[in-house]
Design an enzyme around this catalytic site. Structure first.
Site, PDB file in Angstrom:
ATOM      1  N   SER A  50      49.755-104.426  13.046  1.00 34.79           N
ATOM      2  CA  SER A  50      51.008-104.734  13.732  1.00 34.79           C
ATOM      3  C   SER A  50      51.381-106.183  13.435  1.00 34.79           C
ATOM      4  O   SER A  50      50.514-107.047  13.333  1.00 34.79           O
ATOM      5  CB  SER A  50      50.830-104.536  15.235  1.00 34.79           C
TER       6      SER A  50
ATOM      7  N   HIS B 124      45.060 -76.086  25.900  1.00 38.41           N
ATOM      8  CA  HIS B 124      46.029 -76.870  26.692  1.00 38.41           C
ATOM      9  C   HIS B 124      45.715 -78.360  26.624  1.00 38.41           C
ATOM     10  O   HIS B 124      46.004 -79.092  27.569  1.00 38.41           O
ATOM     11  CB  HIS B 124      46.046 -76.430  28.160  1.00 38.41           C
TER      12      HIS B 124
ATOM     13  N   LYS C 243      45.839-104.537  16.810  1.00 37.70           N
ATOM     14  CA  LYS C 243      46.206-103.180  16.414  1.00 37.70           C
ATOM     15  C   LYS C 243      45.676-102.763  15.063  1.00 37.70           C
ATOM     16  O   LYS C 243      45.673-103.527  14.107  1.00 37.70           O
ATOM     17  CB  LYS C 243      47.737-103.049  16.383  1.00 37.70           C
TER      18      LYS C 243
ATOM     19  N   GLU D  45      50.753 -90.613  10.982  1.00 39.78           N
ATOM     20  CA  GLU D  45      52.072 -90.559  11.620  1.00 39.78           C
ATOM     21  C   GLU D  45      53.173 -90.258  10.593  1.00 39.78           C
ATOM     22  O   GLU D  45      54.105 -89.503  10.867  1.00 39.78           O
ATOM     23  CB  GLU D  45      52.365 -91.879  12.340  1.00 39.78           C
TER      24      GLU D  45
END
Ligand code: ARG
Length: 494
Positions: free
Chosen positions: A298, A177, A304, A311
């Site tokens: 970024s 979980h 970043k 992704e």
């Protein structure tokens, strides 16, 4: 490995217009020019040109066979074969431009053969149809892309096993979980992916066995009256033998669907793994540091460093599923035998193969260069009460019934949460207040190393069990390496 050629088809629109050479294979029955919109809608050359080497290989086998059985003279067969090699060479060098004058790759090859060697070229298509031709080309092409997928999975499994060996003592929380559950090791966690990709490699290997039959000689749908030697062409092209039913031969795309399904499962596995990489890379987890070469920045936020590769892999999974669904849907209503709908097998299938194979390669590169923060991982396991089950088991070892032990440790956890400490931060005195059965050796029992290393049932993270698991993995990897990775020794001519 299959060489995509040419990588980007160079379509020089209209370049052949007005020249008196052959470009179209049919027309005798027609009294009108094809509407230009129909031609554009119908043509497949822009995407099936990548089948060129396969189309030529198939045509060479067919011509040689026609010469062997006497449908063509040996001289005719030789002339055709030489012409076909010439076409391949000249297309590779760019001397023979691929223009949109041709309908598809089959027309491109045959028309150019006729332009090149004259009348004899018109005999190549004896006893053959574009229906068995395209069925063959797609099979040849798919077979080599499957091999490529297999070898890319082997590369990934190789990296996984190497990391597993390095991280048998890197403790981390195992989750259920997405909540910290019990401690495992990074080796064990990565071992789960090794299993998944091992099954993926097995699926590809199985599918390759099933698909390795040669449809050439099926003709349009009903075979042919010429005495074709289908076993000869099948053998020339590396198949186990010819397909058994000519109508099925030109209508079957099961092998492609199977491959697309296999690719979908591979993408699903890569996507789950990517999701974990993304989580582990977050500021909240900090389990890993991605290599600069495999992450991006970024444009606005200077701090970043983004896990874009993971992704994108996760994102591209949807495309591959879509390609599978599209082909399943194309096939579902088709009466026997060939229908033009089947030309729609190509773009989606090529997209899935290109996408999944690229994802495999990139993911492996990313994984290989990840830095794992062992201290953060172990600290995370420690701070998440992942040793609570072991604490209960300790009491069971002292004669406390498990359900009671469960309750005692639960109350200790509540206490620890309120003080923001771990179980092992309690003094023995404090522990004894919960149960008189605690002793000094509880601290030993609660150490991450002990919690993990005592779990030695088959498949568990304990050191002894992991040794067994990795020995088995080593054997599995060797098998797939032998199956999918070619060395110079396999092919002395290379
Ligand atoms: N471009 C076609 C395809 O990909 C080749 C087969 C054409 N056959 C036909 N009967 N029109 O399916």
């Amino acid at each position: 490995m299959h060489e995509k050629f040419p990588p980007e088809p160079a379509l020089n629109a209209g370049r052949l217009k007005g020249r008196d050479i052959m470009a179209q294979l049919w027309g005798g029955r027609f009294t009108k020019e094809t509407d230009q919109r129909v031609k554009a809608f119908n043509d497949s050359l822009s995407f099936d040109i990548r089948l060129l080497p396969d189309d030529i290989a198939g045509s060479i086998a067919h011509a040689e066979m026609l010469g062997k059985v006497g449908v063509l003279t040996q001289e005719e067969a030789d002339l055709i074969v030489e012409g076909l090699y010439g076409i391949l060479e000249d297309s590779e060098s760019g001397e023979l431009p691929v223009t949109d004058a041709y309908e598809d790759v089959h027309s491109f090859v045959e028309a150019n053969l006729i332009n090149r060697i004259g009348e004899t070229g018109k005999k190549l298509h004896t006893g053959r149809s574009r229906n068995d031709q395209v069925a063959l080309d797609m099979r040849l092409y798919t077979r080599s892309r499957m091999e490529e997928t297999g070898s890319l999975i082997v590369d990934l499994m190789e990296v996984l096993l190497k990391l597993m060996k390095e991280h048998t003592q890197t403790f981390m929380p195992g989750f259920t979980h997405l909540q910290k559950a019990q401690p495992v090791t990074l080796a064990h966690h990565l071992g789960a992916y090794f299993e998944m990709f091992g099954r993926d490699a097995g699926r590809i290997a199985d599918a390759m066995v099933r698909m390795n039959e040669c449809p050439l000689g099926a003709g349009a749908l009903a075979g042919t009256t010429y005495p074709l030697d289908r076993s000869f062409t099948a053998e020339q092209l590396g198949f186990f033998g010819p397909t058994a039913n000519s109508m099925d031969s030109v209508s079957d795309r099961d092998y492609l669907l199977e491959y697309l399904f296999d690719l979908s499962v591979i993408m699903m596995h890569l996507s789950r793994f990517s999701e974990e990489i993304i989580l582990w890379n977050s500021n909240e987890y900090r389990f890993i540091e991605l290599d600069d070469a495999f992450s991006t920045g970024s444009s606005i936020m200077p701090q970043k460093k983004n896990p874009d590769i993971a992704e994108l892999v996760r994102g591209k999974t949807g495309r591959v599923y879509g390609d599978l669904m599209a082909l399943l849907t194309v096939m579902k209503g088709l009466p026997l035998a060939y229908n033009k709908d089947m030309q729609e097998d190509k773009e989606g299938a090529f997209d899935a193969m290109d996408t999944a194979n690229t994802c495999l390669e990139l993911f492996t590169g990313m994984l290989e260069t990840i830095y794992f923060r062992k201290d953060v991982m172990e600290q995370s396991a420690r701070r998440g009460f992942t040793n609570a089950t072991d604490a209960a088991d300790y009491l069971v070892g002292r004669g406390v019934p498990f359900r009671d032990a469960h309750g005692i440790i639960g109350r200790m956890v509540v206490e620890c949460i309120s003080r923001d400490i771990s179980l092992e931060d309690l003094t023995l005195e404090e522990m004894k207040a919960f149960s008189p059965d605690f002793d000094q050796d509880i601290y030993e029992a609660l150490s991450m190393k002990n919690c993990v290393d005592r779990r030695n049932t088959t498949g568990a993270p304990g050191a002894a069990a992991m040794e067994q698991e990795m020995a088995h993995d080593e054997e599995e990897l060797a098998e797939y390496r032998e199956l999918f990775i070619y060395t110079d020794e396999d092919d002395p001519e290379e």
